[in-house]
Design a protein around this motif. Structure first.
Motif, short mmCIF file in Angstrom:
data_model
loop_
_atom_site.label_atom_id
_atom_site.label_comp_id
_atom_site.label_asym_id
_atom_site.label_seq_id
_atom_site.Cartn_x
_atom_site.Cartn_y
_atom_site.Cartn_z
N PHE A 276 0.86 -1.18 0.00
CA PHE A 276 0.00 0.00 0.00
C PHE A 276 0.90 1.23 0.00
O PHE A 276 1.83 1.32 0.79
CB PHE A 276 -0.91 0.01 1.23
N HIS A 277 0.63 2.17 -0.88
CA HIS A 277 1.40 3.41 -0.94
C HIS A 277 0.41 4.55 -0.73
O HIS A 277 -0.40 4.85 -1.61
CB HIS A 277 2.10 3.55 -2.30
N GLU A 278 0.48 5.17 0.43
CA GLU A 278 -0.44 6.26 0.74
C GLU A 278 -0.11 7.47 -0.13
O GLU A 278 1.05 7.80 -0.34
CB GLU A 278 -0.32 6.65 2.21
N SER A 279 -1.14 8.10 -0.65
CA SER A 279 -0.93 9.31 -1.45
C SER A 279 -1.96 10.35 -1.04
O SER A 279 -3.06 10.02 -0.60
CB SER A 279 -1.03 9.02 -2.95
N LYS A 280 -1.58 11.60 -1.21
CA LYS A 280 -2.44 12.71 -0.79
C LYS A 280 -3.41 13.11 -1.89
O LYS A 280 -4.39 13.80 -1.64
CB LYS A 280 -1.59 13.89 -0.38
N GLY A 281 -3.14 12.73 -3.12
CA GLY A 281 -4.00 13.10 -4.24
C GLY A 281 -3.49 12.52 -5.53
O GLY A 281 -2.54 11.73 -5.55
N ASN A 282 -4.11 12.93 -6.61
CA ASN A 282 -3.79 12.41 -7.94
C ASN A 282 -3.48 13.58 -8.88
O ASN A 282 -4.19 14.57 -8.88
CB ASN A 282 -4.98 11.63 -8.48
N LEU A 283 -2.43 13.41 -9.67
CA LEU A 283 -1.99 14.48 -10.57
C LEU A 283 -1.80 13.98 -11.98
O LEU A 283 -1.46 12.82 -12.21
CB LEU A 283 -0.64 15.05 -10.11
N THR A 284 -1.98 14.87 -12.92
CA THR A 284 -1.59 14.65 -14.31
C THR A 284 -0.44 15.61 -14.58
O THR A 284 -0.57 16.81 -14.36
CB THR A 284 -2.76 14.95 -15.26
N ILE A 285 0.69 15.07 -15.01
CA ILE A 285 1.85 15.89 -15.32
C ILE A 285 1.66 16.48 -16.71
O ILE A 285 1.40 15.77 -17.67
CB ILE A 285 3.16 15.06 -15.28
N LEU A 286 1.77 17.80 -16.82
CA LEU A 286 1.60 18.47 -18.10
C LEU A 286 2.93 18.75 -18.78
O LEU A 286 3.01 18.75 -20.01
CB LEU A 286 0.86 19.80 -17.89
N LYS A 287 3.98 18.99 -17.99
CA LYS A 287 5.29 19.32 -18.56
C LYS A 287 6.37 18.99 -17.55
O LYS A 287 6.20 19.23 -16.36
CB LYS A 287 5.35 20.80 -18.91
N VAL A 288 7.49 18.43 -18.05
CA VAL A 288 8.64 18.13 -17.21
C VAL A 288 9.78 19.01 -17.68
O VAL A 288 10.05 19.12 -18.85
CB VAL A 288 9.05 16.65 -17.29
#
Length: 74
Positions: free
Chosen positions: A62-74
Motif C-alpha cells: 500500500f502506498h499512501e498518497s495525498k492526491g492524484n496528478l496529471t503531469i503536463l510538462k517536465v
C-alpha cells in the motif's frame, strides 16, 4: 513549475513536492519514465481528482498518497 522528487515502486509513480512530505499519484507515468526514482524534476501539473483508470495490482504493498496528478510538462 514546481520542484518534485520522483518516487517509483510496484504500486505506481508518484511525485513528492519540496517542503511537503506527501506523495501524489501520477496518472500519466510515461511522462516520468526517463527519470529514475529519487531524481528531482521540475513539473507543471493539474489535479486529476478521481480517476477510473483500470489498474492491475502488481504487488501487495500500500502506498499512501495525498492526491492524484496529471503531469503536463517536465
Amino acid at each position: 513549475m514546481k520542484t518534485a522528487t520522483v518516487v517509483k515502486d510496484c504500486t505506481g509513480t508518484y511525485v513528492c513536492f519540496a517542503g511537503n512530505n506527501a506523495d501524489y499519484l501520477v496518472y500519466n507515468p510515461a511522462t516520468l519514465a526517463a527519470h529514475p526514482s529519487g531524481s528531482t524534476v521540475n513539473v507543471t501539473f493539474r489535479s486529476a481528482g478521481r480517476c477510473s483508470l483500470p489498474k492491475e495490482p502488481t504487488c501487495r504493498m500500500f502506498h499512501e498518497s495525498k492526491g492524484n496528478l496529471t503531469i503536463l510538462k517536465v
